[in-house]
Design a protein around this motif. Structure first.
Motif, PDB file in Angstrom:
ATOM      1  N   UNK A 281       0.915  14.151  23.905  1.00  0.00           N
ATOM      2  CA  UNK A 281       0.089  13.984  22.702  1.00  0.00           C
ATOM      3  C   UNK A 281      -1.026  15.017  22.713  1.00  0.00           C
ATOM      4  N   UNK A 282      -0.624  16.271  22.616  1.00  0.00           N
ATOM      5  CA  UNK A 282      -1.631  17.325  22.700  1.00  0.00           C
ATOM      6  C   UNK A 282      -2.454  17.368  21.421  1.00  0.00           C
ATOM      7  N   UNK A 283      -3.770  17.547  21.570  1.00  0.00           N
ATOM      8  CA  UNK A 283      -4.585  17.761  20.369  1.00  0.00           C
ATOM      9  C   UNK A 283      -4.114  19.042  19.684  1.00  0.00           C
ATOM     10  N   UNK A 284      -4.263  19.085  18.356  1.00  0.00           N
ATOM     11  CA  UNK A 284      -3.680  20.220  17.649  1.00  0.00           C
ATOM     12  C   UNK A 284      -4.441  21.511  17.922  1.00  0.00           C
ATOM     13  N   UNK A 290     -11.461  18.393  23.975  1.00  0.00           N
ATOM     14  CA  UNK A 290     -12.050  17.075  24.256  1.00  0.00           C
ATOM     15  C   UNK A 290     -13.005  17.063  25.447  1.00  0.00           C
ATOM     16  N   UNK A 291     -12.863  18.034  26.337  1.00  0.00           N
ATOM     17  CA  UNK A 291     -13.716  18.043  27.527  1.00  0.00           C
ATOM     18  C   UNK A 291     -14.810  19.092  27.428  1.00  0.00           C
ATOM     19  N   UNK A 300     -11.186  21.774  17.205  1.00  0.00           N
ATOM     20  CA  UNK A 300     -10.321  20.611  17.107  1.00  0.00           C
ATOM     21  C   UNK A 300      -9.089  20.904  16.258  1.00  0.00           C
ATOM     22  N   UNK A 301      -9.221  21.906  15.353  1.00  0.00           N
ATOM     23  CA  UNK A 301      -8.154  22.150  14.389  1.00  0.00           C
ATOM     24  C   UNK A 301      -7.151  23.206  14.838  1.00  0.00           C
TER      25      UNK A 301
END
Ligand SMILES: Nc1ncnc2c1ncn2[C@@H]1O[C@H](COP(=O)(O)OP(=O)(O)OP(=O)(O)O)[C@@H](O)[C@H]1O
Ligand SMILES: [Mg+2]
Lengths: 342, 308
Positions: A281-284, A290-291, A300-301
């Motif tokens: 579930x990798x962030x896009x 996140x860290x 984040x995008x």
């Protein structure tokens, strides 16, 4: 032309839970005679990358991209061609030297095996070569060791035997996956010295995989910092250690006990907050986002491109986009530059 | 090593005594009298009483057991009531038949078992794997007598290709060897498969592949050498239990071997003969375990190292 050139390598595992992107488009190069470090936390894809170069990934792994060795794409080879490449042009040593040797075969047998079975050299000539090779890796009493079984040797000796075995057919590239992690500190230093000496003597390039920055500082010419299947920063050791740019690389440096600095114990070791993201579930956007203390909405995008900072130094972070040119735009120029620099 | 073997051999003595005691006293609680069975038609009570006394069957069990132990210490297994010959002689005549059957069955089961195990492990989950493992499981779980009857019916009765009973030519061996070999090869195959699959996951296999060795050599020279260690142990135990006689197979196919001796001895309450066959079997199983142990020690350098 580089000895090894990995281009846009992607490795995906088919698992019960779905597709797992272990490596998501990395570029790694190694020149002849160069020691290149690949660092990163556990699970970032170092071993998988190494195994893909060796053609030893399990069947459920899907690979795309290119792995050029002297200009030949290893991913395009047939299994039989790949088998002939292993041991002759590329070799590999592993983390647990004791477990990597076959417990029921003598050291001599394991050393001479490729010579006898693949190259068709006679037993006695192969034995002589094995003795010479063991002497090259500074195993004392080499001839007597041939009849020993792995359990009769120490971990350090086993790793020397592994190195001898890997180099016995003079490969151009040696992949060392955490070669010292399982060994105690003094033995670690000896093995690292040995690797450097062998590189100096034979010109074999070494792709050194580790999560130990101390090992990198000790041995490597250039470094790739990996995170969750991506290269986050790359450069020569001075660029990476003196001037880490990516927040992750920067954090790694801070979490390293500094050998030079008198560590009185007052200063607690820094550790990067948070944990590695689940590859499923990798962030896009940027996987480190996140860290990251410095992340913004863009992080984040969208995953940023590698941005060139200076010759050979590149970083994948929005902080540097705009202030520097995107790496991909001038990759060829950079490669030229790297060659001129040699 | 020699000391270890001697120690093992001495430690078998109490086991033999224990087994003999067990058999002896179990036979005593079972109703039925050897004399009565021996002489079914001869029902003069006085005569029976006389024979009983002559054979010391009227002594209390403890006395008879001690007498039996004394004899055993001299290598004398006693006298068969039924055959009226020394038990050791009776066993010696029957053993060659069992030996022939056991060696053939063992060879068949090892060759087929190891080949099937390797073929399965090389492509786990494949059609071949499933088929072979299904075949093995059938062999293991099918009752011997039933398998024997089915094979007898198909090959003996329907096709008329093979004799169903007796022990005169090699043709007589085929069906009993098939029955025994099927079950035993199933055990070998499943153990070989799991052991080889385990070996193939080890780091040293990755090393062997990294050297550029052919997959065939990786399997035969590296994986199999490790995988067969536990299999060899099972094989030694298998052959010893086969040698001590297969009661069902020998009975169904009418083979005059140790197994049939034992079952006959039970029917006739022929105590000395039954004890003889059971002790013989016990001895073989213990010897088999000892050989397995020593084989393991010679094949696995790590164990040899510890023992020396
Ligand atoms: N055979 C496999 N099947 C499925 N997933 C795998 C397999 N091998 C590795 N992975 C996954 O690929 C990712 C990368 O693994 P890899 O072993 O390359 O990490 P690494 O960087 O070498 O870590 P470490 O420092 O712990 O050795 C991990 O998430 C791992 O779970
Ligand atoms: Mg690893």
């Amino acid at each position: 032309m580089s000895l090894l050139e990995i281009r846009d390598l992607m490795i995906t595992f088919q698992t019960q839970r779905g597709l797992l992107p272990a490596v998501s488009g990395i570029d790694i190069e190694a020149q002849a005679g160069e020691i290149v470090g690949v660092v990163g936390e556990s699970g970032c894809g170092k071993t998988v990358t190494a195994l893909s170069v060796m053609g030893l990934l399990p069947d459920r792994a899907r690979t795309s991209g290119e792995i050029l060795l002297d200009g030949t794409d290893l991913l395009g080879l047939t299994p039989e061609e790949m088998r002939r490449t292993r041991g002759t042009r590329i070799s590999m040593i592993f983390q647990e030297p004791m477990a990597a040797l076959n417990p029921v075969l003598t050291v001599g047998r394991q050393l001479t095996e490729p010579l006898v079975r693949i190259m068709g050299i006679g037993e006695s000539e192969a034995t002589e070569q094995a003795v010479r090779m063991l002497e090259t890796v500074h195993v004392s009493g080499a001839r007597e060791r041939l009849s020993a079984y792995p359990h009769q040797l120490s971990g350090g000796l086993c790793q020397r035997v592994m190195i001898a075995m890997a180099l016995i057919r003079q490969p151009r590239l040696l992949i060392a996956d955490e070669p010292t992690t399982a060994l105690d500190v003094t033995i670690q230093a000896q093995i690292l010295d040995l690797l450097r000496e062998l590189r100096d003597r034979t010109g074999t390039a070494i792709l050194l995989i580790t999560h130990d920055l101390g090992v990198v500082a000790e041995l490597c010419d250039r470094v790739y910092v990996m995170y969750a299947g991506h290269v986050m920063e790359q450069g020569n050791v001075y660029q990476i250690f003196d001037d880490p740019m990516h927040p992750y690389a920067y954090g790694l440096m801070r979490s390293m006990p500094e050998a030079g600095r008198a560590n009185t114990g007052r200063e607690e070791l820094y550790s990067i907050p948070g944990t590695v993201p689940d590859l499923m579930n990798m962030p896009s956007g940027c996987p480190f986002c996140p860290r990251c203390a410095e992340s913004g909405p863009l992080c984040r995008e969208i995953l940023p491109q590698l941005v060139r900072i200076s010759k050979g130094h590149a970083v994948r972070c929005w902080k540097y986009v705009g202030t520097h040119r995107a790496h991909d735009a001038d990759r060829t120029e950079e490669r030229e530059g790297a060659r001129v620099a040699r | 090593m020699i000391r270890y073997v001697l120690l093992k051999i001495f430690s078998t003595i109490p086991i033999l005594i224990g087994v003999s005691a067990l058999v002896f006293f179990l036979m005593n609680v079972v109703p039925g009298d050897p004399i009565a069975i021996m002489q079914r038609d001869f029902i003069d009570p006085d005569a029976l009483e006389r024979v009983r006394r002559e054979m010391h069957l009227d002594d209390p069990p403890m006395v008879r057991y001690v007498r039996f132990l004394k004899g055993m210490a001299h290598g004398d297994l006693g006298y068969s009531y039924k055959m009226r010959r020394p038990v050791s002689g009776v066993i010696a005549t029957a053993f060659p038949n069992t030996l022939k059957l056991a060696t053939c069955a063992a060879l068949v089961s090892w060759i087929i078992g190891i080949a099937a195990g390797v073929a399965s492990a090389v492509k786990p989950g494949s059609f071949l794997d499933n088929a072979l493992m299904g075949f093995s499981l059938t062999g293991i779980s099918m009752p011997t007598f039933w398998a024997a009857l089915v094979l007898q019916y198909i090959f003996g009765v329907l096709l008329g290709a093979l004799p169903v009973a007796g022990f005169d030519s090699w043709k007589h061996l085929v069906l009993p060897v098939a029955v025994l070999g099927w079950g035993q090869s199933g055990i070998v195959a499943r153990l070989t498969r799991s052991s080889l699959l385990d070996a193939m996951r080890r780091d040293y296999i990755r090393t062997a592949r990294a050297k550029g060795l052919r997959e065939r050599i990786v399997i035969s020279a590296h994986a199999l050498k490790n995988a067969l260690l536990p299999v060899v142990t099972i094989m030694a135990i298998q052959i010893s239990s086969l040698l001590s006689g297969s009661i069902v197979t020998e009975s169904v196919f009418g083979i005059p071997g140790i197994g049939r001796l034992a079952i006959g001895a039970i029917h006739n309450r022929d105590m000395p003969l039954l004890q003889g066959t059971v002790l013989f079997g016990t001895f073989l199983v213990i010897a088999g375990n000892l050989i397995a142990d020593m084989l393991y020690g010679t094949l696995d350098p790590r164990i040899r190292y510890v023992k020396d």
